[in-house]
Write an enzyme that holds these catalytic residues in place. Structure first.
Site, PDB file in Angstrom:
ATOM      1  CB  CYS A   7     -59.599 -16.274  48.416  1.00  0.00           C
ATOM      2  SG  CYS A   7     -58.419 -14.936  48.657  1.00  0.00           S
ATOM      3  NE  ARG A  13     -58.031 -17.996  45.189  1.00  0.00           N
ATOM      4  CZ  ARG A  13     -58.221 -19.158  45.816  1.00  0.00           C
ATOM      5  NH1 ARG A  13     -58.926 -20.102  45.237  1.00  0.00           N
ATOM      6  NH2 ARG A  13     -57.685 -19.367  47.000  1.00  0.00           N
ATOM      7  CG  ASP A 123     -54.335 -20.547  45.293  1.00  0.00           C
ATOM      8  OD1 ASP A 123     -53.870 -19.468  44.880  1.00  0.00           O
ATOM      9  OD2 ASP A 123     -54.047 -21.064  46.387  1.00  0.00           O
TER      10      ASP A 123
END
Ligand code: 4NP
Length: 156
Positions: A7, A13, A123
């Protein structure tokens, strides 16, 4: 086999995706190395974000031990599959690809559950608590499917 989750910051994440798949690989006694990295390197050396760690713990997959690192071009040599969380991560990683073989390793992780849809793991960094729970659930589902594919020999 070696699988890398990627990420932007490698604090929300991708460590969650890493922790979930690592746990499932261990529970199934499979020989797969799982790791994660961030394209920015902004948080290198840091533990995952405290909100992601809290959600991870409550939902049963603690990730306190993971540390952020920057994605490097050598990761194309070390990993067979590179799962990115969103299209921006994908373009950042693809910019470092040296050839077609490198490019072919890169996949949006949600395409494993929604083939060809190019959906993104949002996000959660600038949002509220629910965003972290949503990320966990999406990645739990995606890593379930990745695990099944590994077990069936569809991912090698
Ligand atoms: P991640 O989330 O890419 O899921 O780890 C982010 C973490 C940090 C920042 C952005 C996204 N940041 O801008 O510092």
């Amino acid at each position: 086999m070696n699988i890398l989750m990627v990420c932007l910051g490698n604090i929300c994440r991708s460590p969650m995706a890493d922790g979930l798949l690592r746990k499932k690989i261990a529970e199934n006694q499979l020989e797969v190395f799982v790791d994660s990295a961030g394209t920015s390197g902004l948080h290198a050396g840091e533990a995952p974000d405290h909100r992601m760690r809290q959600t991870a713990k409550i939902l049963g997959t603690p990730i306190d031990q993971l540390r952020s690192r920057k994605f490097v071009v050598e990761d194309f040599d070390r990993f067979d599959l590179i799962y990115v969380m969103d299209k921006s991560n994908r373009s950042n990683v693809l910019q470092l690809a040296r050839n077609e073989k490198d490019q072919e390793k890169v996949h949006l992780i949600l395409n494993s559950i929604h083939p060809g849809k190019d959906l993104e793991v949002p996000d959660p960094y600038f949002g509220g608590e629910q965003g972290f729970i949503d990320v966990y659930q999406m990645l739990d589902d995606a890593t379930d499917l990745i695990l099944e594919k590994i077990k069936k020999g569809q991912i090698q």
